[in-house]
Design a protein around this motif. Structure first.
Motif, PDB file in Angstrom:
ATOM      1  N   GLU A 137      11.226  -7.409  -2.752  1.00 42.64           N
ATOM      2  CA  GLU A 137      10.433  -6.118  -2.756  1.00 42.64           C
ATOM      3  C   GLU A 137       9.122  -6.453  -3.212  1.00 42.64           C
ATOM      4  O   GLU A 137       8.957  -6.887  -4.510  1.00 42.64           O
ATOM      5  N   ASN A 140       9.005   5.018 -11.182  1.00 41.34           N
ATOM      6  CA  ASN A 140       8.444   4.333  -9.871  1.00 41.34           C
ATOM      7  C   ASN A 140       7.625   5.423  -9.105  1.00 41.34           C
ATOM      8  O   ASN A 140       8.250   6.258  -8.674  1.00 41.34           O
ATOM      9  N   PRO A 167      13.402   5.985  -4.539  1.00 40.77           N
ATOM     10  CA  PRO A 167      13.652   5.523  -6.026  1.00 40.77           C
ATOM     11  C   PRO A 167      14.690   6.843  -6.454  1.00 40.77           C
ATOM     12  O   PRO A 167      14.047   7.580  -7.157  1.00 40.77           O
ATOM     13  N   THR A 195      18.036  -2.745   0.019  1.00 43.99           N
ATOM     14  CA  THR A 195      18.662  -2.056  -1.040  1.00 43.99           C
ATOM     15  C   THR A 195      20.065  -1.530  -0.699  1.00 43.99           C
ATOM     16  O   THR A 195      21.135  -1.323  -1.320  1.00 43.99           O
ATOM     17  N   TYR A 205       6.083  -5.150  -5.810  1.00 39.05           N
ATOM     18  CA  TYR A 205       5.794  -4.455  -6.978  1.00 39.05           C
ATOM     19  C   TYR A 205       4.481  -4.964  -7.461  1.00 39.05           C
ATOM     20  O   TYR A 205       3.841  -5.934  -7.178  1.00 39.05           O
ATOM     21  N   ALA A 237       7.429   2.749   0.637  1.00 35.92           N
ATOM     22  CA  ALA A 237       8.871   2.392   0.663  1.00 35.92           C
ATOM     23  C   ALA A 237       9.297   3.106   1.819  1.00 35.92           C
ATOM     24  O   ALA A 237       9.013   3.996   2.301  1.00 35.92           O
ATOM     25  N   HIS A 253       8.024  -0.936  -3.946  1.00 35.55           N
ATOM     26  CA  HIS A 253       8.329  -0.435  -2.689  1.00 35.55           C
ATOM     27  C   HIS A 253       9.837  -0.795  -2.308  1.00 35.55           C
ATOM     28  O   HIS A 253       9.953  -2.030  -1.787  1.00 35.55           O
ATOM     29  N   VAL A 254      10.663   0.057  -2.456  1.00 30.58           N
ATOM     30  CA  VAL A 254      11.754  -0.037  -1.978  1.00 30.58           C
ATOM     31  C   VAL A 254      12.276  -0.185  -0.430  1.00 30.58           C
ATOM     32  O   VAL A 254      11.721   0.388   0.203  1.00 30.58           O
ATOM     33  N   THR A 275      15.210   0.503  -9.491  1.00 22.75           N
ATOM     34  CA  THR A 275      14.053  -0.191  -9.059  1.00 22.75           C
ATOM     35  C   THR A 275      13.163  -0.401 -10.268  1.00 22.75           C
ATOM     36  O   THR A 275      12.324  -1.524 -10.260  1.00 22.75           O
ATOM     37  N   THR A 293       6.445   5.019  -5.995  1.00 22.23           N
ATOM     38  CA  THR A 293       6.270   4.496  -4.684  1.00 22.23           C
ATOM     39  C   THR A 293       6.674   5.700  -3.852  1.00 22.23           C
ATOM     40  O   THR A 293       7.152   6.727  -4.401  1.00 22.23           O
TER      41      THR A 293
END
Length: 338
Positions: free
Chosen positions: A232, A61, A184, A215, A234, A180, A210-211, A256, A63
Motif C-alpha cells: 500500500e 491516517n 482506517p 487488507t 504511504y 483508499a 491508502h488502504v 494502518t 486517507t
C-alpha cells in the motif's frame, strides 16, 4: 501454541456480534482498555479516551475512501463488478473484477467510462487502463468519476448494500487524501468534540496510507512466515517524521498508522510502498500504544495486535470482548493497548 501457525490466531465469533452500522454518537462506542504494566482489562467508552490516555503524541491516517466499487458490463455482454485497489504507473490501476475477463477485455460503465484489461495477475488482481472518449484518464479523474457513479466499498462481512449514510459513516472526519478503498476504521470513532478534548494535552499528527482491498485478503499460507503481505502507498509529513524521530511516546490510531510508523522506523523513508508484516516474531520497535478495532480471525491485523501483547493475551482479550458482547469489525467497538 505455535506463533507461526496461522490457525493459532483463530477465535470463535458469533455472527450477531458483527456490526452492520456504527453507533451514534461516535464516542458512545465501547472501548476495551488493556494496561500492560498492570495486566488489567477495563471497559469504557470512546468518549473517555482523553481522560485515560497517558502523555503521548497521537497519529491518525488522513486517507480518504473513494467510491471504489463500480458496476458495468463487458462490451461483448455480461455484467461485471470492478473494485479499484490502487493506482499504478502510466495511469493504470490494479483492481478486482467479479465476472470472467481476460487480457484485452473491454469494460463499459456509466458516464462513458471504459476500461481495458491489460494484465491478469496470479493473486486475482487485474491491471486495467481507464479511458473516456478515447483519452486515458489520470487517477484524479477516475476518482472524480467514481464519486458520481460508484458505491462505497463496504467490507465483505457487512452483508447489505451500501446506502447514502455509508458515505459519511465509512469516512473519518479528517479524511482529505483520496485513494483508499477501505477505511482506517479505528478513526471512525472520532468526533470533533473528541479531537478538541485530545488536543488539550496531546499533539495530533497525520500520515497517509491508502488502504487497499488487500487488507481483507485472507492469509492462505499455513505458516505466516510464508505469507506475502499486500503493498500500500504511504506518505509521511515532515512534522510527523520529526515526531517519529524523537523519543516522545506515540499512540497509533489503527493498524494502518502502526504499519506506516514501524515501516519508517526501519527505513526512514517518508513515502513509498508499505509491505511491512507485524506479528509476534516481528514486533514494533517505535510505536508505544495502539488503538484499533477488533479484527477477523487468522488475519494479518489480529497478528499485528499480537505483535504488541503476544498471542495468548490477544486471544484472552478477544474472548473477553465476545463474552462482553462487544461489536466487531469496521463499524464495531474498539480496544486500546497502553
Amino acid at each position: 501454541m505455535d506463533l507461526n501457525l496461522v490457525d493459532s490466531y483463530d477465535y470463535h465469533l458469533p455472527p450477531n456480534l458483527i456490526a452492520n452500522a456504527p453507533l451514534m454518537p461516535k464516542e458512545s462506542a465501547r472501548l476495551l482498555v488493556y494496561e500492560r504494566e498492570k495486566n488489567k482489562i477495563s471497559h469504557l467508552k470512546f468518549g473517555d479516551l482523553a481522560e485515560i490516555l497517558p502523555p503521548c503524541e497521537i497519529i491518525f491516517n488522513d486517507t480518504k475512501v473513494i467510491k471504489a466499487r463500480i458496476f458495468g458490463a463487458k462490451s461483448s455482454g455480461g455484467k461485471i463488478e470492478l473494485l479499484l485497489n490502487s493506482p499504478l504507473n502510466d495511469n493504470k490501476f490494479s483492481a478486482y473484477i467479479r465476472g470472467r475477463v481476460s487480457v484485452g477485455s473491454e469494460l463499459v460503465f456509466d458516464k462513458n467510462l471504459r476500461a481495458r484489461v491489460v494484465e491478469c495477475c496470479e493473486d486475482g488482481l487485474r491491471v486495467v487502463e481507464f479511458s473516456r472518449d478515447n483519452r486515458a484518464l489520470s487517477s484524479h479523474e477516475i476518482f472524480a468519476l467514481t464519486d458520481e457513479i460508484g458505491h462505497v466499498p463496504l467490507p465483505p462481512y457487512i452483508k447489505r448494500e451500501d446506502t447514502k449514510d455509508d458515505e459519511s459513516w465509512y469516512q473519518s472526519i479528517f479524511a482529505r487524501e483520496a485513494g483508499a478503498v477501505a477505511a482506517p476504521t479505528a478513526s471512525l470513532h472520532f468526533s470533533e468534540e473528541m479531537l478538541r478534548a485530545l488536543r488539550a494535552n496531546h499533539g495530533i499528527y497525520y500520515i497517509t496510507l491508502h488502504v487497499g482491498a488487500g487488507t481483507f485478503k485472507p492469509v492462505e499460507a499455513r505458516d505466516l512466515r510464508e505469507h506475502k503481505m499486500h503493498s500500500e502507498f504511504y506518505s509521511i509529513a515532515q512534522d510527523t517524521a520529526d515526531i517519529l524521530k524523537s523519543d516522545k511516546k506515540i499512540l497509533g490510531v489503527g493498524t494502518t498508522v502502526t504499519r506506516t510508523v514501524e515501516n519508517f522506523a526501519r527505513n526512514s523513508a517518508r513515502c513509498g510502498a508499505c509491505e511491512l508484516f507485524l506479528h509476534p516474531n516481528n514486533p514494533p520497535i517505535r510505536q508505544n500504544y495502539l488503538l484499533t478495532n477488533f479484527h477477523l480471525p487468522k488475519s494479518t491485523l489480529i497478528m499485528l495486535v499480537a505483535s504488541f501483547i503476544g498471542l495468548e493475551k490477544t486471544l484472552e482479550i478477544y474472548r473477553e470482548a465476545v463474552e462482553q458482547k462487544y461489536r466487531f469489525y469496521s463499524y464495531g467497538d474498539g480496544m486500546i493497548i497502553l
